[in-house]
Scaffold this motif. Structure first.
Motif, PDB file in Angstrom:
ATOM      1  N   UNK A  78      34.049  56.191  41.210  1.00 36.47           N
ATOM      2  CA  UNK A  78      33.552  55.146  40.307  1.00 36.47           C
ATOM      3  C   UNK A  78      34.028  53.804  40.854  1.00 36.47           C
ATOM      4  N   UNK A  79      33.081  52.894  41.053  1.00 33.95           N
ATOM      5  CA  UNK A  79      33.395  51.553  41.547  1.00 33.95           C
ATOM      6  C   UNK A  79      33.013  50.547  40.464  1.00 33.95           C
ATOM      7  N   UNK A  80      33.867  49.571  40.241  1.00 32.85           N
ATOM      8  CA  UNK A  80      33.583  48.584  39.200  1.00 32.85           C
ATOM      9  C   UNK A  80      33.917  47.177  39.664  1.00 32.85           C
ATOM     10  N   UNK A  81      33.048  46.263  39.297  1.00 33.41           N
ATOM     11  CA  UNK A  81      33.312  44.836  39.441  1.00 33.41           C
ATOM     12  C   UNK A  81      33.585  44.332  38.034  1.00 33.41           C
ATOM     13  N   UNK A  82      34.837  44.386  37.649  1.00 34.02           N
ATOM     14  CA  UNK A  82      35.207  44.071  36.270  1.00 34.02           C
ATOM     15  C   UNK A  82      35.377  42.575  36.085  1.00 34.02           C
ATOM     16  N   UNK A  83      34.853  42.055  34.978  1.00 29.87           N
ATOM     17  CA  UNK A  83      34.931  40.624  34.692  1.00 29.87           C
ATOM     18  C   UNK A  83      36.090  40.274  33.754  1.00 29.87           C
ATOM     19  N   UNK A  84      36.778  41.302  33.226  1.00 29.76           N
ATOM     20  CA  UNK A  84      37.913  41.067  32.323  1.00 29.76           C
ATOM     21  C   UNK A  84      37.536  40.193  31.133  1.00 29.76           C
ATOM     22  N   UNK A  85      36.426  40.505  30.499  1.00 29.47           N
ATOM     23  CA  UNK A  85      36.027  39.751  29.311  1.00 29.47           C
ATOM     24  C   UNK A  85      37.034  39.989  28.192  1.00 29.47           C
ATOM     25  N   UNK A  86      37.382  38.920  27.524  1.00 26.42           N
ATOM     26  CA  UNK A  86      38.376  38.962  26.460  1.00 26.42           C
ATOM     27  C   UNK A  86      37.665  39.017  25.109  1.00 26.42           C
ATOM     28  N   UNK A  87      37.864  40.113  24.381  1.00 26.13           N
ATOM     29  CA  UNK A  87      37.188  40.323  23.100  1.00 26.13           C
ATOM     30  C   UNK A  87      38.065  39.941  21.904  1.00 26.13           C
ATOM     31  N   UNK A  88      39.102  39.125  22.142  1.00 23.75           N
ATOM     32  CA  UNK A  88      40.021  38.767  21.060  1.00 23.75           C
ATOM     33  C   UNK A  88      39.303  38.093  19.894  1.00 23.75           C
ATOM     34  N   UNK A  89      38.381  37.174  20.216  1.00 24.36           N
ATOM     35  CA  UNK A  89      37.622  36.469  19.200  1.00 24.36           C
ATOM     36  C   UNK A  89      36.356  35.913  19.853  1.00 24.36           C
ATOM     37  N   UNK A  90      35.522  35.296  19.055  1.00 19.31           N
ATOM     38  CA  UNK A  90      34.249  34.792  19.565  1.00 19.31           C
ATOM     39  C   UNK A  90      34.445  33.782  20.690  1.00 19.31           C
ATOM     40  N   UNK A  91      35.368  32.840  20.499  1.00 20.31           N
ATOM     41  CA  UNK A  91      35.592  31.797  21.503  1.00 20.31           C
ATOM     42  C   UNK A  91      36.068  32.384  22.822  1.00 20.31           C
TER      43      UNK A  91
END
Length: 281
Positions: A78-91
């Motif tokens: 499995x290969x991934x290009x992860x963007x590390x999106x932060x789901x803490x809040x909308x902003x």
């Protein structure tokens, strides 16, 4: 005001918003991006959809260690290009998507004879606006449900053969049997790639289905509860008026890096990122 002037104003507004988001997020830059968030005052919530069992009932496991085994020379990657999106809040999520809007995941099937690299791509913006562009356009047009554009199915899906244009941020490998290799290969070759959807027909769904055929189940989806509106620069931006679009379940390549690294630390598969990046292109 003409359409070009409107577009310039919209772009300036978006730029100012992102600058402010950058300022808000700067104080939290040292923190690890979160995949979970409890219900927020504005209605935002992020909840990963967990699996019941790590391995399939018929998984090929070592009786002594409980880890996957396979035939010599056969592997599933499995290969991934992860963007590390932060789901803490909308902003935080908006800012992290703005910084790294593109993510991807794909697979390698390896045998003693060859190494095959496959993926599912789409959202090129050739026949209709890309997802983020479509949402932004609907906001500019005062559409009552701009977020509903994320439910659209694109007709520009493609079958990726070989390496994509950007390298992965993490590569995980597990041994498989020759029988599973053939089963995954047949699935990949018979799968329909003509359409692409953020909800249920994309690169992560393809990887997850292939992993299940390899005998392992992986967390890959997150359920978001979206606030109906968000006030930015004194302007209220409406996300939805139809309650059916308040809940969004989607696949996230962001999961792969964390999950597969944890698996490798437990002795389930291995981290082969350096090996892959050292391969001749």
């Amino acid at each position: 005001m003409n359409s070009k002037a409107n577009e310039r104003v919209s772009r300036v507004h978006l730029l100012v918003v992102m600058i402010l988001l950058a300022g808000v997020a700067a104080g939290c830059a040292h923190q690890t991006p979160r995949l979970y968030a409890p219900m927020q005052p504005d209605g935002w919530k992020a909840q990963p959809i967990y699996i019941v069992c790590r391995f399939a009932p018929d998984a090929d496991l070592d009786p002594a260690t409980g880890t996957p085994v396979g035939d010599e020379g056969y592997y599933f990657h499995i290969l991934s290009e992860a963007a590390n999106w932060d789901h803490s809040d909308t902003t935080s999520l908006l800012f992290s998507i703005w910084r790294h809007p593109r993510t991807h995941s794909w697979i390698i099937l390896e045998s003693p004879r060859d190494r095959l690299e496959f993926g599912h791509t789409g959202n090129f913006g050739e026949t209709q606006p890309r997802y983020l562009e479509g949402v932004h356009q609907r906001i500019r047009d005062n559409h009552p449900n701009p977020i509903a554009y994320l439910w659209e199915t694109m007709s520009d899906g493609q079958f990726q053969i070989g390496k994509p244009s950007r390298p992965p941020t993490f590569v995980w490998r597990m041994p498989i049997t020759k029988r599973r290799y053939q089963t995954i290969y047949e699935y990949v070759m018979e799968r329909n790639y003509d359409q692409f959807s953020l909800r249920d027909n994309n690169c992560v769904d393809m990887v997850t289905d292939a992993a299940a055929l390899a005998g392992i189940n992986l967390v890959h989806r997150i359920r978001l509860t979206l606030p109906p509106e968000k006030k930015i620069l004194g302007r209220t931006l409406h996300a939805w008026t139809d309650p059916n679009t308040a809940y969004w379940s989607t696949a996230r390549p962001t999961f792969w890096k964390r999950i597969c690294r944890q698996l490798a630390q437990l002795g389930i598969g291995s981290d082969v990122t350096e090996w892959y990046l050292a391969l001749k292109q």
